[in-house]
Scaffold this motif. Sequence first.
Motif, PDB file in Angstrom:
ATOM      1  N   ARG A   1      53.937  28.681  -1.323  1.00  0.00           N
ATOM      2  CA  ARG A   1      53.504  28.108  -2.597  1.00  0.00           C
ATOM      3  C   ARG A   1      54.258  26.793  -2.838  1.00  0.00           C
ATOM      4  O   ARG A   1      55.448  26.680  -2.510  1.00  0.00           O
ATOM      5  CB  ARG A   1      53.748  29.091  -3.739  1.00  0.00           C
ATOM      6  N   GLY A   2      53.555  25.820  -3.376  1.00  0.00           N
ATOM      7  CA  GLY A   2      54.112  24.472  -3.457  1.00  0.00           C
ATOM      8  C   GLY A   2      55.256  24.317  -4.439  1.00  0.00           C
ATOM      9  O   GLY A   2      56.298  23.773  -4.107  1.00  0.00           O
ATOM     10  N   ASP A   3      55.056  24.726  -5.692  1.00  0.00           N
ATOM     11  CA  ASP A   3      56.027  24.422  -6.740  1.00  0.00           C
ATOM     12  C   ASP A   3      56.992  25.584  -6.921  1.00  0.00           C
ATOM     13  O   ASP A   3      56.879  26.366  -7.863  1.00  0.00           O
ATOM     14  CB  ASP A   3      55.283  24.110  -8.048  1.00  0.00           C
ATOM     15  N   ARG A   4      57.928  25.689  -6.030  1.00  0.00           N
ATOM     16  CA  ARG A   4      58.937  26.753  -6.088  1.00  0.00           C
ATOM     17  C   ARG A   4      60.292  26.154  -6.436  1.00  0.00           C
ATOM     18  O   ARG A   4      60.556  24.964  -6.185  1.00  0.00           O
ATOM     19  CB  ARG A   4      59.070  27.477  -4.737  1.00  0.00           C
ATOM     20  N   THR A   5      61.153  26.974  -6.975  1.00  0.00           N
ATOM     21  CA  THR A   5      62.512  26.501  -7.250  1.00  0.00           C
ATOM     22  C   THR A   5      63.306  26.432  -5.953  1.00  0.00           C
ATOM     23  O   THR A   5      62.979  27.071  -4.951  1.00  0.00           O
ATOM     24  CB  THR A   5      63.228  27.440  -8.225  1.00  0.00           C
ATOM     25  N   GLU A   6      64.377  25.665  -6.011  1.00  0.00           N
ATOM     26  CA  GLU A   6      65.251  25.580  -4.835  1.00  0.00           C
ATOM     27  C   GLU A   6      65.843  26.939  -4.495  1.00  0.00           C
ATOM     28  O   GLU A   6      65.987  27.303  -3.323  1.00  0.00           O
ATOM     29  CB  GLU A   6      66.364  24.565  -5.078  1.00  0.00           C
TER      30      GLU A   6
ATOM     31  N   ARG B   1      65.611  22.052  -1.321  1.00  0.00           N
ATOM     32  CA  ARG B   1      64.248  21.630  -1.659  1.00  0.00           C
ATOM     33  C   ARG B   1      64.161  20.106  -1.622  1.00  0.00           C
ATOM     34  O   ARG B   1      65.051  19.410  -2.136  1.00  0.00           O
ATOM     35  CB  ARG B   1      63.862  22.142  -3.037  1.00  0.00           C
TER      36      ARG B   1
ATOM     37  N   TYR C   1      56.389  19.992  -2.778  1.00  0.00           N
ATOM     38  CA  TYR C   1      57.760  20.257  -2.361  1.00  0.00           C
ATOM     39  C   TYR C   1      57.785  20.810  -0.934  1.00  0.00           C
ATOM     40  O   TYR C   1      56.934  21.617  -0.548  1.00  0.00           O
ATOM     41  CB  TYR C   1      58.447  21.247  -3.302  1.00  0.00           C
TER      42      TYR C   1
ATOM     43  N   VAL D   1      58.175  16.116  -3.949  1.00  0.00           N
ATOM     44  CA  VAL D   1      57.804  15.951  -5.352  1.00  0.00           C
ATOM     45  C   VAL D   1      56.943  17.130  -5.790  1.00  0.00           C
ATOM     46  O   VAL D   1      56.518  17.942  -4.972  1.00  0.00           O
ATOM     47  CB  VAL D   1      57.027  14.627  -5.563  1.00  0.00           C
ATOM     48  N   ASN D   2      56.636  17.180  -7.102  1.00  0.00           N
ATOM     49  CA  ASN D   2      55.930  18.305  -7.694  1.00  0.00           C
ATOM     50  C   ASN D   2      54.634  18.620  -6.937  1.00  0.00           C
ATOM     51  O   ASN D   2      53.845  17.726  -6.646  1.00  0.00           O
ATOM     52  CB  ASN D   2      55.615  17.978  -9.165  1.00  0.00           C
ATOM     53  N   ASN D   3      54.454  19.923  -6.672  1.00  0.00           N
ATOM     54  CA  ASN D   3      53.311  20.484  -5.925  1.00  0.00           C
ATOM     55  C   ASN D   3      53.267  20.088  -4.456  1.00  0.00           C
ATOM     56  O   ASN D   3      52.398  20.526  -3.722  1.00  0.00           O
ATOM     57  CB  ASN D   3      51.978  20.104  -6.580  1.00  0.00           C
TER      58      ASN D   3
END
Length: 775
Positions: A258-263, A171, A178, A174-176
Amino acid sequence: MKIKILKSKLVSFVQLLFLILIVILGGLNCVNGQVIKPFTQRASVYSPTQKMYHIKGDYTMVGNTNLTPVVYSITTNNNDGSMKYVDIDGVDSTVNSSSATLNFSTENGSIPECSKIVYAGLYWTGRANDYSPSPNTFNVTQTLPQSINQNYTESHNNSIINTDYTVSVKRVGVNNLYGVRYTYTSSGSGPQVLFEFAYIFPYVRYSTNNGSTWTSPGNQIATVSGLNLRDVSFNPVIVYAPGGGIILTVNTLRRDSRGDRTEATYQSTATASGNVSGTIQVNYTRSLDKRKIKLKATGQPYTEFTANASDINYPTTSLDFIYSAYVEVTDYVKANKSGVYSVADIALKEGYGSGAGYFGGWGMIVIFENSTMNWRDITIFDGYAYVDNTNSFELPVSGFNTAQAGNVNFKLGLMAGEGDVDFSGDYFSIIDQSNAWVPLSHTGNSTTNFFNSSINTGGNTRNPTLQNNTGDDLSMFYIPNVNNSVITNNQTSTKFKYGSTLDRYIISVIAMAVDACYPNVEPLISAATINGLPVGSPPLTIMPGQDVEYKLEIRNQGTEAIGNTKIIIPMPYSATYVNGSGVKNIYFEPLPSPNNLYFDPALGATGSLVWDFGTLPKPADVNTLLAKLTFHLKVTDDCNILKNSSCPPNVSLSGAIMNGQGQTSGITIGDQAFIQGYSENGNCQGEPIIDPLQIDIDKTDYIVQNCQGTPLQKDFIFCNVSANIPFDSVSPSFPSGTRFYNSFPITGSSVEYTVSNSFPYTSGMTTYYAVPPGG
């Protein structure tokens, strides 16, 4: 054919496709001495009693080596170093291959395409093992290039097929906002390439310098693929493309939309897709069999042939494991005629063979006739002689008739294995008219190093054309015969002597042709009527059960009268002689004696019509009709024959012959074949048509109406069997040329039964198979 043998009787039935034998006890066969398999005259399966060919024509030999040194030398390399396959055909499915061109003679202005093939035999020999036992079948592994063009789709930490690359997912951003980074990493010397997949267009970019600069590929197209997944395709990006090697490209990336996903989420959902093309090295493992070989004529695919276990010798624990094999290929060569013949997959090994070393090659002998050429007596001897530096052998040959007068030409052909170019002391000699041994040589060897890995077959070209064939000897040459000092007029036999004081080798084939002189008789056969009506133009057809009338006309176009004339017409398996139908006509006086016409049911497979004629005079005009024979045959209506797909549906007068002896010369006419007439077409106009007269059987409607449910079998009875079942007690019940095996379809382990290898008398019931010609 089913044969049941009891202590007092054998009850059997013979099927035209198979036979079953029950017999009692067994046999033992022993060999002794260095001539492991005695040299005997080779006969075709179509004429098993013909050991000497008396023809206007000749023989020729072609062949080549299928193994050569890794480091090649013309004069010093034997086959005791590291060896590699010769493989010239460009076909990955064969491990070794070589070729030679078959040509026919132009003697006396003869036209090669008008020559007719009488017989063709394929021989091969080699050594493929250092240890005992040496198996007849074994596996070899080759590393060969293979072209590939395949797509791939890989996820986090997966390797890419047929490359040394892996792809990993991380990843970034930055937030949203990524994004996903795909890293292509080589375990070798390939460059590292980074791809990133972001939210804004252009979605995809790549870097070849660890992110210092970035490039966006063109033609990016984004699509939604499944729940929350987005794919972007683009013009292919080359990751790795060394000269002449694998080309690795990327053309599609996938990520969670989706933007804010975990690695971890990105690693589980992201994939990279592309293409791998180029050439890779692949290990192929193939099974080779010493009794199997592949033959290919110009423009044809390979055809596999299998030698019989008795043809010729396959030592597994002795004789340096040098094997030699033979199979008849007359039908194949007849169909393909002259041109380039390739031989592949001889059972050989690459690498270093200690002791005698590794070697292997092939040779083909073709006997052909042409009415423009000289008369010759031709014969082929094959066997297995192992020669080392302590022994020598003599080989007597007989049965030929050299010309009455003039110079006698004597052509000799030989095939041997394991003779070395720099080991001398081996020789091959012939006895002359003064009873002295004359050492022989040709342009490729010497009298003191006769078997020197040379291939000398005249104008028959080869691929590859090597001077040093490292263990393979194939030669065809004329023996010097000044003033007929070696072979003289009216000679019927001679002797050869061969041996060595230093080298070791095996001899497997000896062929010879001598100038001959023969009376010239013309037996002309034709079909006169079919079911009482005059025949039309060929091709001719006949129905089951109908009658065909044949006409045989006899002329003497030679220079002398012929005594002891005898005409023999074997009955085809597809027809029977109509009793009393034979009518003989004599057109000269006094009438010949004994002039006896009769049917002999015991002569041949299904009986023969015999005309014991007497003396055929020499007329003033060679075109004078001296005698005529008419006779009738009834075409079979036996459903066992008509339904059998292995039995060609025709009536063929194959094997019809005339014998006799010149009253002035004393020369014997040896089984002269009938002719159908003379060609009227093309360059071969006037050439006698020697193919057997054949009439096709129109059997389809008859089978439908009369042969439903008919079993393919016949019954026979034998009594008090106390030895092997004689081959001749079985073979006459089948079409001439039928071959007999212990399994069908025929495989490399099948055993053939012949005159010299009778059916064994093993207790119990065993199944055997009879395969007629063409089956």
